[in-house]
Motif scaffolding. Structure first.
Motif, PDB file in Angstrom:
ATOM      1  N   ILE A  26       0.835  -1.202   0.000  1.00 14.84           N
ATOM      2  CA  ILE A  26       0.000   0.000   0.000  1.00 14.84           C
ATOM      3  C   ILE A  26       0.867   1.248   0.000  1.00 14.84           C
ATOM      4  CG2 ILE A  26      -1.587   1.355   1.405  1.00 14.84           C
ATOM      5  CD1 ILE A  26      -2.887  -1.265   2.251  1.00 14.84           C
ATOM      6  N   PHE A  27       1.852   1.299   0.864  1.00  8.91           N
ATOM      7  CA  PHE A  27       2.656   2.508   1.004  1.00  8.91           C
ATOM      8  C   PHE A  27       3.792   2.606  -0.011  1.00  8.91           C
ATOM      9  CE2 PHE A  27       0.596   2.351   5.158  1.00  8.91           C
ATOM     10  CZ  PHE A  27       0.053   3.620   5.153  1.00  8.91           C
ATOM     11  N   ALA A  28       4.048   1.544  -0.779  1.00  6.25           N
ATOM     12  CA  ALA A  28       5.059   1.593  -1.830  1.00  6.25           C
ATOM     13  C   ALA A  28       4.461   2.030  -3.156  1.00  6.25           C
ATOM     14  CB  ALA A  28       5.731   0.235  -1.986  1.00  6.25           C
ATOM     15  N   GLY A  29       3.147   2.266  -3.184  1.00  3.67           N
ATOM     16  CA  GLY A  29       2.512   2.761  -4.391  1.00  3.67           C
ATOM     17  C   GLY A  29       2.086   1.679  -5.364  1.00  3.67           C
ATOM     18  N   GLN A  30       1.950   0.451  -4.913  1.00  9.92           N
ATOM     19  CA  GLN A  30       1.577  -0.634  -5.806  1.00  9.92           C
ATOM     20  C   GLN A  30       0.142  -0.514  -6.318  1.00  9.92           C
ATOM     21  OE1 GLN A  30       3.667  -3.149  -6.854  1.00  9.92           O
ATOM     22  NE2 GLN A  30       5.230  -1.939  -5.846  1.00  9.92           N
ATOM     23  N   ASP A  32      -1.499   2.520  -6.784  1.00  3.52           N
ATOM     24  CA  ASP A  32      -1.778   3.908  -7.120  1.00  3.52           C
ATOM     25  C   ASP A  32      -2.417   4.074  -8.494  1.00  3.52           C
ATOM     26  OD1 ASP A  32      -0.880   4.787  -4.736  1.00  3.52           O
ATOM     27  OD2 ASP A  32       1.052   5.530  -5.473  1.00  3.52           O
ATOM     28  N   ASP A  33      -1.961   3.348  -9.484  1.00  3.32           N
ATOM     29  CA  ASP A  33      -2.401   3.583 -10.859  1.00  3.32           C
ATOM     30  C   ASP A  33      -2.996   2.313 -11.457  1.00  3.32           C
ATOM     31  OD1 ASP A  33      -2.828   4.893 -13.199  1.00  3.32           O
ATOM     32  OD2 ASP A  33      -0.770   4.727 -13.906  1.00  3.32           O
ATOM     33  N   THR A  34      -4.138   1.911 -10.985  1.00  2.00           N
ATOM     34  CA  THR A  34      -4.737   0.671 -11.479  1.00  2.00           C
ATOM     35  C   THR A  34      -5.569   0.887 -12.734  1.00  2.00           C
ATOM     36  OG1 THR A  34      -6.601   0.961  -9.990  1.00  2.00           O
ATOM     37  CG2 THR A  34      -4.771  -0.378  -9.199  1.00  2.00           C
TER      38      THR A  34
END
Length: 53
Positions: A26-30, A32-34
């Motif tokens: 969640i906090f690594a940005g996995q 973010d852009d789905t």
């Protein structure tokens, strides 16, 4: 009953490990852009171009 003393701590470690991996994701940005990744397959042009063999 003896098996519970082994399996319970192991399962708790698995739950904590999965929770930590999810927290990191969640906090690594996995996530973010789905939307762009989902629509990229629809925008792909599979037609053969002239000169391609």
């Amino acid at each position: 009953m003896d098996a519970l003393f082994l399996l319970l701590p192991i399962s708790l470690l698995f739950v904590l490990g999965i929770g930590a991996a999810f927290w990191w994701a969640i906090f690594a940005g996995q996530f973010d852009d789905t939307r762009d990744a989902a629509s990229a397959i629809l925008d792909d042009d599979d037609r053969a171009r002239p000169g391609d063999s």
